[in-house]
Design a protein around this motif. Structure first.
Motif, PDB file in Angstrom:
ATOM      1  N   ALA A   1      95.948  62.641 -13.732  1.00 12.41           N
ATOM      2  CA  ALA A   1      95.822  61.724 -14.866  1.00 12.41           C
ATOM      3  C   ALA A   1      94.356  61.315 -15.020  1.00 12.41           C
ATOM      4  O   ALA A   1      93.823  61.275 -16.138  1.00 12.41           O
ATOM      5  CB  ALA A   1      96.699  60.498 -14.660  1.00 12.41           C
ATOM      6  N   THR A   2      93.695  61.028 -13.904  1.00 11.80           N
ATOM      7  CA  THR A   2      92.287  60.641 -13.959  1.00 11.80           C
ATOM      8  C   THR A   2      91.420  61.776 -14.496  1.00 11.80           C
ATOM      9  O   THR A   2      90.536  61.552 -15.327  1.00 11.80           O
ATOM     10  CB  THR A   2      91.788  60.246 -12.549  1.00 11.80           C
ATOM     11  OG1 THR A   2      92.733  59.361 -11.960  1.00 11.80           O
ATOM     12  CG2 THR A   2      90.440  59.561 -12.617  1.00 11.80           C
ATOM     13  N   ALA A   3      91.719  63.000 -14.037  1.00 10.13           N
ATOM     14  CA  ALA A   3      90.954  64.148 -14.515  1.00 10.13           C
ATOM     15  C   ALA A   3      91.116  64.319 -16.025  1.00 10.13           C
ATOM     16  O   ALA A   3      90.142  64.583 -16.744  1.00 10.13           O
ATOM     17  CB  ALA A   3      91.398  65.427 -13.797  1.00 10.13           C
ATOM     18  N   TRP A   4      92.341  64.120 -16.511  1.00 10.04           N
ATOM     19  CA  TRP A   4      92.583  64.239 -17.943  1.00 10.04           C
ATOM     20  C   TRP A   4      91.836  63.166 -18.725  1.00 10.04           C
ATOM     21  O   TRP A   4      91.254  63.429 -19.774  1.00 10.04           O
ATOM     22  CB  TRP A   4      94.079  64.143 -18.264  1.00 10.04           C
ATOM     23  CG  TRP A   4      94.611  65.470 -18.671  1.00 10.04           C
ATOM     24  CD1 TRP A   4      95.424  66.266 -17.939  1.00 10.04           C
ATOM     25  CD2 TRP A   4      94.330  66.168 -19.889  1.00 10.04           C
ATOM     26  NE1 TRP A   4      95.651  67.435 -18.627  1.00 10.04           N
ATOM     27  CE2 TRP A   4      95.004  67.402 -19.824  1.00 10.04           C
ATOM     28  CE3 TRP A   4      93.563  65.885 -21.014  1.00 10.04           C
ATOM     29  CZ2 TRP A   4      94.944  68.345 -20.839  1.00 10.04           C
ATOM     30  CZ3 TRP A   4      93.505  66.836 -22.037  1.00 10.04           C
ATOM     31  CH2 TRP A   4      94.184  68.047 -21.950  1.00 10.04           C
ATOM     32  N   LEU A   5      91.859  61.947 -18.192  1.00 11.87           N
ATOM     33  CA  LEU A   5      91.148  60.859 -18.865  1.00 11.87           C
ATOM     34  C   LEU A   5      89.651  61.171 -18.936  1.00 11.87           C
ATOM     35  O   LEU A   5      89.010  60.944 -19.963  1.00 11.87           O
ATOM     36  CB  LEU A   5      91.394  59.533 -18.140  1.00 11.87           C
ATOM     37  CG  LEU A   5      92.820  58.981 -18.318  1.00 11.87           C
ATOM     38  CD1 LEU A   5      93.099  57.856 -17.330  1.00 11.87           C
ATOM     39  CD2 LEU A   5      93.018  58.469 -19.753  1.00 11.87           C
ATOM     40  N   LEU A   6      89.123  61.731 -17.839  1.00 16.81           N
ATOM     41  CA  LEU A   6      87.699  62.094 -17.855  1.00 16.81           C
ATOM     42  C   LEU A   6      87.433  63.181 -18.890  1.00 16.81           C
ATOM     43  O   LEU A   6      86.428  63.148 -19.598  1.00 16.81           O
ATOM     44  CB  LEU A   6      87.245  62.561 -16.462  1.00 16.81           C
ATOM     45  CG  LEU A   6      85.791  63.044 -16.360  1.00 16.81           C
ATOM     46  CD1 LEU A   6      84.817  61.983 -16.841  1.00 16.81           C
ATOM     47  CD2 LEU A   6      85.444  63.439 -14.928  1.00 16.81           C
ATOM     48  N   PHE A   7      88.372  64.125 -18.985  1.00 14.46           N
ATOM     49  CA  PHE A   7      88.242  65.187 -19.978  1.00 14.46           C
ATOM     50  C   PHE A   7      88.152  64.587 -21.390  1.00 14.46           C
ATOM     51  O   PHE A   7      87.300  64.972 -22.192  1.00 14.46           O
ATOM     52  CB  PHE A   7      89.441  66.141 -19.867  1.00 14.46           C
ATOM     53  CG  PHE A   7      89.374  67.292 -20.815  1.00 14.46           C
ATOM     54  CD1 PHE A   7      88.366  68.232 -20.717  1.00 14.46           C
ATOM     55  CD2 PHE A   7      90.334  67.448 -21.808  1.00 14.46           C
ATOM     56  CE1 PHE A   7      88.295  69.302 -21.592  1.00 14.46           C
ATOM     57  CE2 PHE A   7      90.271  68.516 -22.694  1.00 14.46           C
ATOM     58  CZ  PHE A   7      89.256  69.442 -22.585  1.00 14.46           C
ATOM     59  N   LEU A   8      89.007  63.604 -21.663  1.00 15.63           N
ATOM     60  CA  LEU A   8      88.993  62.945 -22.974  1.00 15.63           C
ATOM     61  C   LEU A   8      87.671  62.212 -23.199  1.00 15.63           C
ATOM     62  O   LEU A   8      87.104  62.234 -24.295  1.00 15.63           O
ATOM     63  CB  LEU A   8      90.169  61.969 -23.100  1.00 15.63           C
ATOM     64  CG  LEU A   8      91.559  62.624 -23.079  1.00 15.63           C
ATOM     65  CD1 LEU A   8      92.659  61.572 -23.154  1.00 15.63           C
ATOM     66  CD2 LEU A   8      91.690  63.606 -24.256  1.00 15.63           C
ATOM     67  N   VAL A   9      87.172  61.566 -22.149  1.00 19.57           N
ATOM     68  CA  VAL A   9      85.893  60.858 -22.264  1.00 19.57           C
ATOM     69  C   VAL A   9      84.775  61.842 -22.605  1.00 19.57           C
ATOM     70  O   VAL A   9      83.943  61.589 -23.487  1.00 19.57           O
ATOM     71  CB  VAL A   9      85.559  60.108 -20.953  1.00 19.57           C
ATOM     72  CG1 VAL A   9      84.119  59.605 -20.948  1.00 19.57           C
ATOM     73  CG2 VAL A   9      86.515  58.950 -20.751  1.00 19.57           C
ATOM     74  N   ILE A  10      84.779  63.007 -21.920  1.00 24.41           N
ATOM     75  CA  ILE A  10      83.751  64.017 -22.179  1.00 24.41           C
ATOM     76  C   ILE A  10      83.848  64.510 -23.625  1.00 24.41           C
ATOM     77  O   ILE A  10      82.840  64.635 -24.323  1.00 24.41           O
ATOM     78  CB  ILE A  10      83.871  65.196 -21.188  1.00 24.41           C
ATOM     79  CG1 ILE A  10      83.457  64.730 -19.781  1.00 24.41           C
ATOM     80  CG2 ILE A  10      83.005  66.366 -21.618  1.00 24.41           C
ATOM     81  CD1 ILE A  10      83.698  65.744 -18.689  1.00 24.41           C
TER      82      ILE A  10
ATOM     83  N   GLY B   1      76.721  65.787 -16.615  1.00 23.07           N
ATOM     84  CA  GLY B   1      76.382  64.476 -16.073  1.00 23.07           C
ATOM     85  C   GLY B   1      77.584  63.565 -15.898  1.00 23.07           C
ATOM     86  O   GLY B   1      77.641  62.777 -14.945  1.00 23.07           O
ATOM     87  N   LEU B   2      78.559  63.660 -16.800  1.00 25.67           N
ATOM     88  CA  LEU B   2      79.725  62.783 -16.683  1.00 25.67           C
ATOM     89  C   LEU B   2      80.647  63.207 -15.544  1.00 25.67           C
ATOM     90  O   LEU B   2      81.553  62.475 -15.175  1.00 25.67           O
ATOM     91  CB  LEU B   2      80.492  62.751 -18.011  1.00 25.67           C
ATOM     92  CG  LEU B   2      79.750  62.065 -19.162  1.00 25.67           C
ATOM     93  CD1 LEU B   2      80.522  62.185 -20.466  1.00 25.67           C
ATOM     94  CD2 LEU B   2      79.475  60.596 -18.869  1.00 25.67           C
TER      95      LEU B   2
END
Lengths: 334, 272
Positions: A304-313, A258-259
């Motif tokens: 960088a955005t993809a990594w940040l999303l990974f951290l959020v997940i 979902g994220l």
């Protein structure tokens, strides 16, 4: 270990490689065949798992790790790798007002889609966990939305949620409610997008819950009804605690999926930019990855955005896990 | 909850099923009316008979048949590849003993939860390096194996193949690969069918990566629908006729193999 057995040396048909077939000639118990057999036993497992590991490392794990490398460089879609810039890309992304906004959108859409979905799916599963006539037919029917692709779902629902002439606004108009601006109002757009996710996945998750419910020992229900518990009471005291592990599983998988939502919000946007509404009312983080990388042609910021999303997940997964453990400590462990 | 369901249960289920089918009917309905009728929001309840003319217009505006062929090729090749490689690896994890089996299996299970979609940037660079940029190979290769497939096949094969059978075949002098071929593969067939179906569907409906990887003239069906919607969103009869048409292949799959899909989900086929 399967013991080294004496080969009987009967069959001489060759089989498909990669391994030598049983040797044809040679007396049984020959040392050479014993050795070959041992080698077969020892090496075969690695041979069987290697295609998966090689391919998965190449196109799964390596790109994910390499994203970190790209994210600390100036890296353009056209020109390729530039200078090392450290955490500059991350700073730029975090300073970008859309990052925060689209993160909130992503989480909001996710919550609006998971919460109701789990409740409805569990209810539906309870309805299916009865002595229905034409059981298979019902199970198949609720799965129908699952074969419609998210892209198609977004197009179909996009027309239902038309701001001016959509069916939904017509219907609520008959109830005396003024038309809702589904494509411009931030919260309304989140509700619309969440409804697409719910439509596609609720039946699917209901079947997962149904499988869990069918594993509940029936004699538990029998003894409960002897003790005078009604069906509702049975559902809350027996069924729900027994299917909790499955709920955990469904919640965690839907968090990871979902994220990363992308197709539904992107196709819901009917403006030329496709960035999630006139002011990104319903843009998501994955859409931002796409915008940075393939609209602005800046792979560094996209990474960088993809990594940040990974951290959020990851953060969500950990929070999920801790919450469940707390709840588990309160309830009884199954 | 083991009682004969009453009118209420059937009523609620019927309502849910109608809700599941309604958007699809809506799509066909608007796709079957003229542009003018479809623009009015609430068309008549019955189809209008213009479906094929609308669909033809849709097919003319996007590379529809090419997209359909691409989706067919990509989904079929990946489904077959996943079934073969994941059955092979799943069998090794379920039935063979080797050093490092435990840690490697833990690795497989851990990677099931990894959002590989977030690796799109390097994947894009990688595909350009391989010279596959813009070709459907770039969509096929990332899907050749899945961690879930390995785990799913392992769980199934643990019980489906009795150890005694393997021992007996080994005693008869079968090499490992023959045991796999003649004992494990036949037993794996039901699970393999399910894995094939789910992989096919997942790849067919995938959008994010194909949108990035494929150019305008060589899309998958999802990317083509995106082109249709972004170019003609005011013409609902055209867009929805195309969308309905593009949904038919999976609907056929659903009608043919719906039972297996249900069985697969209830056996624990998870989202990818």
């Amino acid at each position: 270990m399967p013991q080294d057995l004496k080969p009987s040396g009967g069959d001489t048909r060759t089989v498909s490689p990669p391994l030598p077939p049983p040797a044809t000639a040679g007396p049984p118990r020959s040392a050479w065949r014993q050795r070959l057999n041992r080698l077969d036993v020892r090496l075969s497992p690695y041979l069987y798992i290697s295609p998966f590991f090689v391919l998965f490392l190449l196109v799964g794990m390596f790109p994910l790790a390499y994203t970190a490398w790209v994210s600390v460089h100036d890296w353009s879609l056209i020109g390729g790798k530039g200078d090392f810039v450290g955490l500059e890309n991350f700073r730029e992304v975090l300073d970008n007002p859309y990052f925060g906004k689209q993160l909130v959108n992503t989480v909001s859409i996710f919550l609006l889609s998971s919460g109701p979905q789990v409740v409805i799916a569990v209810t539906l599963a309870a309805l299916l966990d009865t002595h229905l006539r034409a059981r298979t037919w019902w199970r198949m029917s609720i799965l129908l939305p699952f074969v419609v692709s998210p892209v198609a779902v977004a197009i179909i629902f996009g027309s239902l949620y038309g701001d001016r002439y959509g069916l939904i606004n017509e219907l609520i108009g008959h109830l005396g409610i003024s038309p809702i601006q589904w494509h411009t109002d931030r919260f309304a757009s989140h509700v619309a997008i969440a409804s697409m996710v719910n439509w596609r996945w609720t039946g699917y998750n209901a079947l997962i819950f149904l499988a869990a419910m069918q594993a509940v020992p029936r004699d538990l229900y029998e003894s409960a009804s002897i003790d005078g518990a009604g069906r509702v009471r049975q559902f809350f005291s027996i069924t729900l605690p027994m299917i909790r592990p499955t709920m955990v599983f469904v919640i965690i998988t839907s968090t990871i999926g979902g994220l990363q939502i992308f197709a539904e919000p992107r196709l819901f946007d009917q403006t030329a930019t496709h960035s999630g509404g006139s002011d990104r009312q319903f843009g998501t983080i994955t859409m931002l990855v796409y915008d940075f990388g393939w609209q602005l042609r800046d792979l560094g910021r996209a990474s960088a955005t993809a990594w940040l999303l990974f951290l959020v997940i990851c953060a969500f997964a950990i929070v999920n896990y801790l919450l469940i453990r707390r709840l588990g400590a309160l309830g009884e462990e199954s | 909850m083991n009682r004969r369901p009453g009118f209420l249960v059937y009523g609620l289920l019927t309502a849910f099923v109608l809700g599941s089918a309604a958007p699809l009917y809506w799509s066909f309905l608007l796709g079957s009316h003229t542009k003018e009728v479809a623009a009015q929001g609430v068309p008549p309840l019955l189809p209008g008979g213009h479906f094929w003319s609308n669909a033809e217009r849709a097919i003319e505006t996007i590379p529809f048949w090419k997209a359909l062929a691409n989706s067919m090729i990509v989904s079929t090749v990946t489904a077959c590849s996943v079934v073969f490689f994941c059955t092979l690896a799943g069998y090794a994890f379920a039935k063979l003993r080797f050093r490092g089996r435990g840690p490697l299996l833990v690795f497989v299970i851990a990677t099931m939860a990894v959002p590989t979609q977030l690796g799109v940037v390097p994947l894009f660079i990688l595909m350009a390096e391989f010279g596959w940029a813009g070709s459907i190979w770039s969509v096929i290769v990332p899907w050749l194996v899945t961690a879930f497939g390995v785990f799913f096949m392992r769980q199934y094969l643990l019980d489906a193949v009795p150890d005694e059978l393997i021992e007996a075949a080994r005693m008869d002098g079968c090499s490992q690969i023959r045991v796999f071929w003649h004992v494990a593969l036949p037993a794996a067939r039901p699970a393999a069918a399910i894995l094939w179906l789910f992989t096919f569907m997942q790849v067919w409906t995938d959008f994010f990566w194909p949108l990035i990887a494929l150019p305008h003239g060589n899309p998958t069906i999802q990317v083509a629908l995106n082109q249709l919607q972004s170019g003609f969103f005011k013409d609902y009869s055209l867009v929805l006729a195309g969308t309905t048409l593009a949904t038919i292949p999976l609907l056929v799959l659903f009608i043919v193999a719906g039972r297996q899909l249900v069985a697969g989900i209830m056996q624990g086929a998870v989202k990818g």
